[in-house]
Design an enzyme around this catalytic site. Structure first.
Site, mmCIF file in Angstrom:
data_model
loop_
_atom_site.group_PDB
_atom_site.id
_atom_site.type_symbol
_atom_site.label_atom_id
_atom_site.label_comp_id
_atom_site.label_asym_id
_atom_site.label_seq_id
_atom_site.Cartn_x
_atom_site.Cartn_y
_atom_site.Cartn_z
ATOM 1 N N ALA A 44 8.780 -2.611 3.167
ATOM 2 C CA ALA A 44 8.159 -2.630 1.995
ATOM 3 C C ALA A 44 6.934 -1.531 2.154
ATOM 4 O O ALA A 44 6.152 -1.600 3.283
ATOM 5 C CB ALA A 44 7.604 -3.727 1.485
ATOM 6 N N CYS A 45 6.717 -0.595 1.322
ATOM 7 C CA CYS A 45 5.406 0.194 1.283
ATOM 8 C C CYS A 45 5.143 0.312 -0.367
ATOM 9 O O CYS A 45 5.869 -0.035 -1.338
ATOM 10 C CB CYS A 45 5.662 1.493 1.829
ATOM 11 S SG CYS A 45 6.610 2.863 1.130
ATOM 12 N N ASP A 46 4.118 1.107 -0.610
ATOM 13 C CA ASP A 46 3.577 1.101 -1.883
ATOM 14 C C ASP A 46 4.689 1.706 -2.875
ATOM 15 O O ASP A 46 5.051 1.205 -3.733
ATOM 16 C CB ASP A 46 2.439 1.991 -1.863
ATOM 17 C CG ASP A 46 1.676 2.245 -3.118
ATOM 18 O OD1 ASP A 46 1.808 1.012 -4.090
ATOM 19 O OD2 ASP A 46 1.058 3.174 -3.816
#
Lengths: 102, 371
Positions: free
Chosen positions: A15-17
């Site tokens: 997951a990232c922004d």
């Protein structure tokens, strides 16, 4: 602390922004390293981690948000995007069949 | 979770909240970047001052920025709140703010899209268990239609003019900073916020919508370049390559390629977070870059996303390459020099190498325990 046997892992979410940049890059690295196993590796924005994620990988700076969006799941935070010890450890644990904990 | 590189960098509750709000703003823009790039390419090529001026192609520029892009933003914002139905009313409501103002309505779309979807979500929750069998489709279609129409009217009458005023005030503030040569000061805020993973929120949530208003007026905007300049990060990584802790040096060339050519800035954030004083280097580099952009009168026609050198050059207007490239190079150089000085030109590396080994051993222990 949540934990999961590595034989039970079906899906890893990176997951990232935005779910478009760094997570895509790390997901493709992890996918390559886990080739030959049955584990799916996908990337998403940190606000929309799917319910069937068994293990979540994200940068420590986003760990609070990941905990909120996927409570109780195994979360592996990491510091750097290339060659992080936490990621290396996750992969070697999966390959040797141990327990992954948060 | 401490590991071989650094002590834990944990987010506080507030930081996570700001990140989440910012994430929502950026989340409405980022899935649509392809459309922004299409618009940027058409603009850079075919407007009268472009590379290949062409009147009939240039006719695309105005409708895309005034209608297509805000509607995509409102659509995506609605979808984030309430799936496909939210997306549809978000798009309809966005039409209202577009008609209610004459500037590109990015901010208005970011407000009214999710708002309309939220309203429909509440109404759906109310009607869900009360509909007689067989009337679901009728009710669903008409609640969406009525909410969409009402929000479009509200947008045209109320929200559009309000957002236009906000955009004008913010735009005047930016003009004031630009004309007083104060814009480089913005780096003091932007660079630290960036490494706390607010990069998308700042660039796409704040600077982009302001930049588009400026670009619509003057054909280019410097605001697109404040956050997305790949120079400061490149300088920092170069300093790590030569003077950083030895165990980290081998990872930096790959990081530089991903950062500078691939435009994924996140790759350098950890290098700042593990030695927080290096934030001074990226601030100095960022400010120096903005200063050069300012004195050379540089600007980009559209937002470069991702912040790669290729994306930067693709949206540079004709005749603007010198200033843009100079700004990136100066930012790289200044950031490199400051970071190198803060890393003691490598003198500290030996001592740190010992610390690293000690920390590494700590981090290895849980592995042996599990295996």
């Amino acid at each position: 602390m949540a934990s999961i046997e590595s034989k039970d892992i079906r899906k890893i979410i990176v997951a990232c922004d935005a779910g478009m940049g760094s997570s895509v890059m790390l997901a493709s690295q992890v996918r390559k390293q886990l080739k030959g196993t049955q584990i799916q590796v996908e990337h998403t924005p940190v606000n929309s981690i799917p319910d069937d994620a068994d293990v979540i990988l994200c940068h420590v700076g986003l760990a609070d948000r990941a905990r909120k969006s996927a409570p109780g799941r195994v979360l592996v935070p990491f510091q750097v995007f290339i060659g992080d010890p936490a990621v290396t450890k996750l992969i070697s644990t999966i390959k040797s069949g141990g327990t992954v904990d948060a | 979770m401490a590991n071989g590189y650094t002590p834990t960098v944990q987010g506080t509750g507030t930081k996570a909240t700001i990140q989440r709000i910012g994430g929502h703003l950026a989340g409405m823009i980022m899935p649509n970047i392809g459309a922004f790039i299409a618009w940027g390419l058409i603009t850079a090529l075919f407007i009268p001052t472009g590379w290949l001026p062409n009147e009939s192609f240039a006719a695309l520029v105005d409708p895309i920025i005034k209608f297509l892009l805000p509607i995509l933003i409102g659509y995506t914002g609605g979808r984030m709140v309430h799936e496909q139905r939210g997306a549809v009313v978000g798009a309809v409501a966005t039409m209202g703010v577009i008609v209610g103002a004459d500037t590109p309505m990015f901010l208005g779309a970011m407000i009214i899209g999710p708002l309309a979807a939220y309203l429909l979500k509440r109404i759906d929750a109310l009607t869900e268990d009360r509909i007689k069998p067989g009337f679901e489709m009728l009710v669903d279609n008409f609640t969406a239609g009525i909410v969409g129409a009402a929000m479009a009217l509200l947008g045209a009458w109320g929200i559009g003019p309000i957002v236009r005023t906000i955009t004008e005030v913010a735009g005047n503030g930016v003009d004031w900073l630009v004309s007083n040569q104060l814009l480089p000061v913005a780096s003091v805020l932007i660079e630290p916020a960036k490494v706390l993973f607010l990069n998308n929120a700042i660039n796409h949530g704040v600077l982009g919508p302001l930049g588009v208003a400026q670009a619509a007026e003057t054909g280019k905007s410097i605001l697109y370049m404040l956050e997305s300049n790949p120079g400061p990060g490149l300088g920092l990584l170069l300093a790590y390559l030569f003077f950083g802790p030895r165990p980290l040096r081998p990872s930096t060339p790959a990081a530089m390629i991903i950062h500078f050519f691939g435009g994924i800035h996140e790759i350098y954030f950890p290098y700042v977070l593990m030695k927080p004083r290096l934030i001074l280097a990226v601030i100095a580099g960022g400010a120096a870059g903005v200063f050069v952009f300012l004195i050379t009168g540089s600007g980009l026609v559209a937002t470069p996303s991702p912040g790669s050198i290729f994306a930067f050059l693709a949206v540079t207007p004709r005749g603007g390459w010198l200033g843009v490239i100079a700004g990136i190079l100066v930012a790289t150089g200044v950031s490199f020099l400051v970071a190198a000085a803060l890393l003691g030109f490598g003198r500290g590396a030996r001592q740190e190498a010992q610390d690293e080994t000690a920390a590494e051993t700590d981090a290895q222990q849980p592995v042996t325990k599990e295996a």
